[in-house]
Design a protein around this motif. Structure first.
Motif, PDB file in Angstrom:
ATOM      1  N   GLY B  41       0.834  -1.196   0.000  1.00 32.90           N
ATOM      2  CA  GLY B  41       0.000   0.000   0.000  1.00 32.90           C
ATOM      3  C   GLY B  41       0.872   1.251   0.000  1.00 32.90           C
ATOM      4  N   GLU B  73      -6.547  -0.853  -7.720  1.00 30.11           N
ATOM      5  CA  GLU B  73      -7.490  -0.396  -6.695  1.00 30.11           C
ATOM      6  C   GLU B  73      -8.189  -1.603  -6.089  1.00 30.11           C
ATOM      7  OE1 GLU B  73     -10.131   2.632  -8.158  1.00 30.11           O
ATOM      8  OE2 GLU B  73      -8.482   4.011  -8.598  1.00 30.11           O
ATOM      9  N   THR B  80      -8.714   1.346  -1.315  1.00 33.59           N
ATOM     10  CA  THR B  80      -7.281   1.365  -1.067  1.00 33.59           C
ATOM     11  C   THR B  80      -6.568   0.928  -2.354  1.00 33.59           C
ATOM     12  OG1 THR B  80      -7.473  -0.852  -0.182  1.00 33.59           O
ATOM     13  CG2 THR B  80      -7.333   0.939   1.419  1.00 33.59           C
ATOM     14  N   HIS B  82      -3.119  -0.880  -4.115  1.00 33.03           N
ATOM     15  CA  HIS B  82      -1.898  -1.660  -3.954  1.00 33.03           C
ATOM     16  C   HIS B  82      -0.985  -1.458  -5.145  1.00 33.03           C
ATOM     17  CE1 HIS B  82      -3.237  -4.829  -0.784  1.00 33.03           C
ATOM     18  NE2 HIS B  82      -2.971  -3.657  -0.274  1.00 33.03           N
TER      19      HIS B  82
END
Lengths: 114, 114
Positions: B41, B73, B80, B82
């Motif tokens: 992340g 996403e 969040t 990655h």
């Protein structure tokens, strides 16, 4: 890189950072590759690298400090200075070869548009 | 590097510059070495690299553009993101290994004071 444990991974990260602290940035590897031809004057380096005098001066100082470059004043009038690679700089050959190889392959990839 | 003709030397310089245009600077190799652990992340990358959010964002965008990093996403709320390495980034393994190896040896040299 092979699979790493977290500890090995930290060590790898640190070692990479160490290297980049010494020879990171835009210019040092380029300057080294130019000096592999033999000793160069300050103005030759400016011309061949396309670097500004101010930045070149800073880069050469850092490289001298790290034992990569040898600065030699010639007994001319006015004094001229030659910069050459130290034997220690040769320890970077593997890195330079890998950078050169990757750049060549990457350029082919970009040109082929794949 | 082996002895080069002037023409070969120009090509080598260009190839090295090409590589540094894509992965030069202080951060990209460090970020790649962190993402070799697996997808990360944004905040993980900040923490592990010790990089500012603004610079990280710029670095990731450039790496995405050059096909080195994949941005995904996650279907979470809030969303969040990655970041992971693309298969193409693996072509840099040899460069990374050389950087890691040199950093390890250089650190030993500095510590031993030779």
């Amino acid at each position: 890189m092979d699979n790493h444990s977290i500890e090995q991974c930290k060590k790898a990260k640190l070692a990479i950072q160490d290297t980049l602290d010494v020879v990171g940035g835009k210019w040092k590897f380029v300057l080294i590759s130019i000096m592999q031809d033999g000793p160069k004057g300050f103005n030759e380096l400016i011309r061949e690298a396309g670097i500004s005098p101010k930045i070149l001066s800073k880069e050469l100082q850092e490289m001298e400090l790290n034992g990569l470059v040898f600065r030699e004043e010639q007994k001319t009038k006015p004094i001229t200075v030659h910069y050459s690679l130290t034997p220690y700089s040769r320890t970077l050959d593997k890195v330079l070869n890998a950078l050169e190889e990757w750049g060549t392959t990457h350029r082919k990839k970009v040109i082929s548009g794949k």
